[in-house]
Write a protein that holds these residues in place. Structure first.
Motif, short mmCIF file in Angstrom:
data_model
loop_
_atom_site.label_atom_id
_atom_site.label_comp_id
_atom_site.label_asym_id
_atom_site.label_seq_id
_atom_site.Cartn_x
_atom_site.Cartn_y
_atom_site.Cartn_z
N ALA A 295 -7.84 4.40 4.83
CA ALA A 295 -7.59 5.83 4.57
C ALA A 295 -7.99 6.20 3.16
N ASN A 296 -7.70 5.32 2.21
CA ASN A 296 -8.12 5.48 0.82
C ASN A 296 -8.00 4.11 0.15
N GLU A 297 -8.12 4.08 -1.16
CA GLU A 297 -8.09 2.80 -1.86
C GLU A 297 -6.74 2.11 -1.78
N ARG A 298 -5.69 2.86 -1.46
CA ARG A 298 -4.35 2.30 -1.44
C ARG A 298 -3.78 2.12 -0.04
N LYS A 299 -4.37 2.73 0.98
CA LYS A 299 -3.76 2.74 2.29
C LYS A 299 -4.76 2.31 3.36
N ALA A 300 -4.29 1.44 4.27
CA ALA A 300 -5.11 1.01 5.40
C ALA A 300 -4.26 0.98 6.66
N TYR A 301 -4.84 1.40 7.78
CA TYR A 301 -4.18 1.34 9.08
C TYR A 301 -4.85 0.26 9.94
N LEU A 302 -4.02 -0.45 10.71
CA LEU A 302 -4.53 -1.54 11.53
C LEU A 302 -3.97 -1.41 12.94
N ALA A 303 -4.77 -1.84 13.93
CA ALA A 303 -4.31 -1.83 15.31
C ALA A 303 -5.02 -2.94 16.08
N SER A 357 2.07 1.69 -5.70
CA SER A 357 1.69 1.64 -7.10
C SER A 357 1.16 0.24 -7.38
N GLU A 358 0.81 0.00 -8.61
CA GLU A 358 0.30 -1.32 -8.98
C GLU A 358 1.34 -2.41 -8.74
N ASN A 359 2.63 -2.03 -8.75
CA ASN A 359 3.71 -3.01 -8.66
C ASN A 359 4.53 -2.93 -7.37
N LEU A 395 8.11 -5.72 2.20
CA LEU A 395 7.89 -4.99 0.96
C LEU A 395 7.78 -5.98 -0.19
N GLU A 396 6.96 -5.63 -1.19
CA GLU A 396 6.78 -6.52 -2.34
C GLU A 396 6.80 -5.72 -3.63
N ASN A 397 7.65 -6.16 -4.55
CA ASN A 397 7.75 -5.56 -5.88
C ASN A 397 7.38 -6.58 -6.95
N ASP A 398 6.54 -6.19 -7.88
CA ASP A 398 6.25 -7.02 -9.05
C ASP A 398 7.11 -6.54 -10.21
#
Length: 754
Positions: A295-303, A357-359, A395-398
Motif C-alpha cells: 500500500a505504501n512504504e510502511r504498509k503491506a497486505y497479504l492473502a 513508526s521506526e520503533n 506487535l513489536e516495539n523497539d
C-alpha cells in the motif's frame, strides 16, 4: 458440480490471471527475502551504465531500450534480469549463505542470524528441499539432526522432533506447524501436513524442543513454512515434471508477477503413484494463490488461498512373519475394507504488516478453513467435517536500554474449530450402521511476550513467556455402542510457560547460547476421543523443562562451520500409546521421561570462491545422539522404568556432498544411517539398523529468458531393506511399514522469465 470441483475451477482461473504492467520510472527497488531494502547493491547494464542502491533500495538506470541488468551485493547472490525502460521494477535477492551460522531465521520472533540466537533452530531453503526426487519433503527434512520424518505409506506422514512421535501412531502431533504466518495445526492438536505439495513450501524453519513461550502448546517443537520464495520465482513461470518407479508422477506449474505495488503468485501441482506396496496408491491435487500488495512504504497486505484434494490407500502394518513372506503385501483385510483416506481442505488467509513508526511494527494474520475427511479402515469407517477460524496478532516495539537498541514482541493467538465426526461400522469398504457421532468445539488461545535485551555489544538476554488456555467441548449426539449420549467438557488449567536465554558472542566466528524453556502439550482431540468410542477425560497434559546449550561458529578460514546443541529435557505426565484387544490405539499418561542428547551439524566448504571448474562444492554432516528413557513408568503392573523411549534411534547420521560445475552439471550425494529403534515400551522388539544412499545428478543452465534443468536420481541405491514409519506398541506385532526398495526418477524443470 461438487465442492472440490468448484474450488479447483476458481483457483485455476485465479492462477491464470495476469496483471497489466504499470508504467513508471526507469528504476529498480532492490529488496531482501524479508522484503526489506538492500543498500549499496550495484547494478550494471549491458551498455556499461551502473548505479548503486540507496537506503530505500532504489537505483535509477537511464536505459532507452530493454537491456540485461546485473545486480550484485557482497551478501547476496548475483541476479540478472531484463530491465525495461519507463518501468519501476522490484527485485528480490537471495542471501549468499556460505556457512551455517550465517543463516537468518525468525526463531523466537527474532529475525536474526543463527549465530545470535539461542535454541535448536534449523532452516531448509529451496536448494535443500530440491536435492531429492521432488515427490515429498521426507528425505530433505531427514538431513537435519534431531528430526525424523517418516512416511508410513505414500502420503502418510509422521514427524518426530526429539522423540515427539511416541504419541503419534499416525499423523503429525505434538508439533506446532505454521504456514504463511497462520497456524496450520488445528486447535485440536493435529496437523495434516500431507495436504501440502512441495510447491506449497518455499522454505522451512524448525525449532527443536518446546517453544511455548512464543508459539503455544507442543513439546516437540515448531515448524514454520513459507509457501513462496520470491527471490527465486519473481516475474517468472516455472514448470516441473518428474516421473519415477512404482508409477510415480508429479507435475507442477508456478507463476509470479511482481510489480511496483503488487505481487500475484499462482500454483498448481498434481501427483500420483501406484505405491511400493499393495493397496498403496495415492493422488493429490493442490492449487494455491498468494497476493501481496504494498500500500505504501510502511504498509503491506497479504492473502493466500489454498485448496487440496488428497486420496491415498492404507496398506497397514505387517508382523514379522508377513514381512519375511512378502514385504510388499498389504495387511490382510486392508483392501477388502478399502482402508484409505479421502481428504479435501480449503483455507483462506489474510494479513497486514504495518510499520507505525521506526520503533513500532505489527503483523496480523487471520484465516478460515473447511475440511472434509473420510476414512474407511479395517475396524471402522469415519466421516469428519470441520470448520475453523483463527488469528495471530504480533506487535513489536523497539526501545533503548543502556544506550543500546532492545525490543519487545508480544501478542495473542486464537483458534476455534467446530467439528462434526461420525463413526460407522465397515462392511466391504462401505459405511454401515452408525456407532457414534460427536459434535466438538475446540478452543485454543494464548498471550505471549518476548523481551530481547542487548546488555552489551556481545551479550544478549531474552526473557519470554506465554499464558495458554485450551478446552474441548464434546457433545455425543448419538451413541449406539453404550446407548448413553451426553456432553463432556475437558477444560485444561491455564498454563504459564516461560523461557530465559542468554547469548554471548566471544569472537567474530564463535558464539555460545544457554536457554531454559518450559514445555506444555495437552492431549489432542484424537487422543481424548478414541476410535472405539470412549472419551478419555482423565488424560493430562505433558509438562516439561528443557535445558540447552548451543555452540556455533566457523574455523579454518571459515571453511568449516558448526552448530552443536546439548540438551536435557525432563518430561512429566508423558503420553504413550497402547492397543486394546481389537487393535484400537489408546492413550495413557506414563509418568516421567528423561531426554538427553547431542545434535551436531557441520559444513565444510571445499571452495572459498568459484574456481575455473566448480561454482560450488561443499559437504555437510548431521549427527544425532539421543539418550531417551522412561524414568518412572508402570504399565499394567509391569515396571518399565529405565527402558529406552519407544520409537527413537540412539544414533542417526547423515552425510551430504553437493557440487556444481561451471558447465552446468551438478550432483547431490546423500548417505543416511539410523540405529536400531525400540518398537514397544517393553523394549522386546526392535527395528534393525539401516543405511541408505541417495543420489541426484543433473544439468542446469540459466539464460536471459529461460532457465532449464534436467535431472535423474536413485533412491536407496544399494537396495537396503528397512522400515520407515514403524507402528509403535502395535497389536498382533504389526510393527513394520516397509520402505521402498531401490527406485529411480527423472525430471525436467523449465523457468520462463517475464
Amino acid at each position: 458440480m461438487n465442492l472440490r470441483s468448484s474450488y479447483l475451477i476458481v483457483l485455476v482461473c485465479l492462477c491464470a490471471f495476469t496483471p497489466l504492467a504499470i508504467n513508471g520510472q526507469t528504476s529498480l527497488i532492490i529488496l531482501d527475502e524479508q522484503l526489506k531494502p538492500i543498500e549499496a547493491a550495484t547494478v550494471l547494464s549491458e551498455s556499461g551504465l551502473s548505479g548503486v542502491s540507496d537506503s530505500q533500495g532504489k537505483v535509477d538506470i537511464a536505459i532507452e531500450t530493454a537491456e540485461q541488468l546485473t545486480i550484485q551485493h557482497v551478501n547476496f547472490q548475483t541476479k540478472q534480469l531484463l530491465g525495461k525502460p519507463n518501468k519501476t521494477q522490484k527485485v528480490i535477492l537471495e542471501a549468499n549463505v556460505k556457512n551455517l551460522d550465517e543463516v537468518v531465521v525468525e526463531g523466537f520472533t527474532d529475525n536474526e542470524k543463527l549465530s545470535k540466537m539461542a535454541g535448536g533452530i534449523a532452516r531448509l531453503d529451496a536448494k535443500d528441499l530440491n536435492r531429492f526426487d521432488n515427490f515429498s519433503l521426507v528425505s530433505a527434512v531427514n538431513t537435519l539432526p534431531g528430526v525424523r520424518f517418516e512416511e508410513r505409506a505414500g502420503a502418510s506422514y509422521r514427524i518426530s522432533i526429539r522423540g515427539s512421535s511416541i504419541r503419534s501412531p499416525f499423523g503429525v502431533r505434538n508439533v506446532k506447524v505454521y504456514w504463511n504466518g497462520i497456524p496450520f495445526t488445528e486447535p485440536g492438536g493435529n496437523t495434516f501436513l500431507n495436504l501440502l505439495d512441495l510447491a506449497n513450501v518455499g522454505n522451512m524453519e524448525i525449532i527443536k524442543g518446546p517453544a511455548a513461550s512464543a508459539y503455544g502448546a507442543g513439546n516437540g517443537g515448531v515448524i514454520k513454512l513459507q509457501s513462496t520464495n520470491l527471490a527465486q520465482l519473481s516475474n517468472a513461470t516455472e514448470v516441473g515434471l518428474t516421473a519415477g518407479s512404482f508409477g510415480s508422477f508429479r507435475s507442477s506449474v508456478q507463476s509470479n508477477w511482481l510489480g511496483e505495488k503488487t505481487s500475484i503468485t499462482g500454483k498448481y501441482a498434481f501427483q500420483t503413484s501406484d505405491g511400493y506396496r499393495d493397496h498403496n496408491a495415492m493422488q493429490r491435487h493442490v492449487a494455491e494463490v498468494d497476493l501481496l500488495h504494498f500500500a505504501n512504504e510502511r504498509k503491506a497486505y497479504l492473502a493466500s488461498i489454498l485448496y487440496s484434494d488428497l486420496f491415498y490407500e492404507i496398506p497397514g502394518g505387517l508382523n514379522p512373519t508377513q514381512l519375511a513372506e512378502n514385504r510388499r503385501q498389504a495387511r490382510p483385510g486392508s483392501e477388502a475394507f478399502n482402508a484409505s483416506i479421502d481428504h479435501q481442505y480449503f483455507i483462506i488467509r489474510g494479513g497486514q504488516e504495518y510499520e507505525f513508526s521506526e520503533n513500532f511494527r505489527s503483523d496480523v494474520n487471520a484465516y478460515f478453513y473447511n475440511r472434509n475427511f473420510e476414512n474407511p479402515f479395517n475396524l471402522d469407517y469415519k466421516r469428519d467435517q470441520e470448520n475453523s477460524v483463527g488469528f495471530r496478532v504480533q506487535l513489536e516495539n523497539d526501545f533503548s536500554l543502556l544506550g543500546r537498541r532492545s525490543s519487545i514482541t508480544y501478542g495473542n493467538e486464537f483458534q476455534v474449530a467446530y467439528f462434526d465426526g461420525s463413526n460407522f461400522g465397515n462392511v466391504g469398504g462401505e459405511a454401515d450402521t452408525i456407532r457414534f457421532r460427536d459434535e466438538l468445539t475446540n478452543k485454543l488461545s494464548f498471550w505471549f511476550a518476548d523481551v530481547k535485551l542487548n546488555l552489551t555489544e556481545s551479550l544478549k538476554l531474552t526473557v519470554g513467556a506465554s499464558l495458554n488456555h485450551i478446552d474441548y467441548d464434546i457433545n455425543r449426539v448419538e451413541d449406539k455402542i453404550n446407548n448413553s449420549p451426553g456432553q463432556f467438557k475437558k477444560e485444561f488449567d491455564r498454563v504459564f510457560s516461560p523461557r530465559v536465554a542468554l547469548s554471548k558472542t566471544w569472537a567474530e566466528n564463535f558464539s555460545t547460547h544457554l536457554s531454559v524453556s518450559h514445555g506444555y502439550s495437552p492431549p489432542t482431540t484424537t487422543e481424548v476421543r478414541t476410535n472405539e468410542g470412549s472419551i478419555n477425560t482423565a488424560l493430562q497434559p505433558e509438562i516439561g523443562i528443557n535445558y540447552e546449550l548451543n555452540i556455533r561458529g566457523a574455523a579454518v578460514y571459515r571453511r568449516l562451520s558448526y552448530d552443536v546443541a546439548l540438551f536435557m529435557f525432563n518430561l512429566d505426565e508423558s503420553i504413550t500409546t497402547g492397543t486394546d484387544g481389537n487393535g484400537v490405539v489408546l492413550f495413557q499418561n506414563s509418568g516421567q521421561i528423561d531426554q538427553k542428547g547431542l545434535e551436531a551439524a557441520l559444513q565444510w566448504n571445499w571452495l572459498t570462491q568459484p574456481s575455473t571448474r566448480f561454482t560450488s562444492f561443499n559437504s555437510r554432516l548431521a549427527y544425532t545422539y539421543h539418550d531417551f528413557e522412561f524414568k518412572e513408568y508402570v504399565d499394567g503392573g509391569d515396571d518399565l522404568s529405565g527402558n529406552a523411549l519407544t520409537g527413537t534411534a540412539p544414533n542417526v547420521l547423515s552425510l551430504m556432498t553437493d557440487f556444481s560445475l561451471i558447465s552446468g552439471f551438478y550432483a547431490n550425494l546423500t548417505y543416511q544411517y539410523s540405529d536400531e529403534i525400540p518398537l514397544n515400551d517393553e523394549n522386546t522388539v526392535y527395528s534393525g539398523a539401516y543405511q541408505v544412499f541417495h543420489t541426484r545428478v543433473g544439468y542446469k543452465r540459466a539464460n536471459p529468458n529461460t532457465d532449464y534443468e534436467f535431472f535423474v536420481g536413485v533412491n536407496n541405491l544399494f537396495n537396503e531393506e528397512y522400515s520407515l514409519g514403524n507402528d509403535l506398541n502395535a497389536f498382533g506385532q504389526r510393527y513394520f511399514q516397509p520402505a521402498p526398495e531401490r527406485s529411480f526418477y527423472v525430471g525436467l524443470n523449465l523457468k520462463f522469465k517475464h
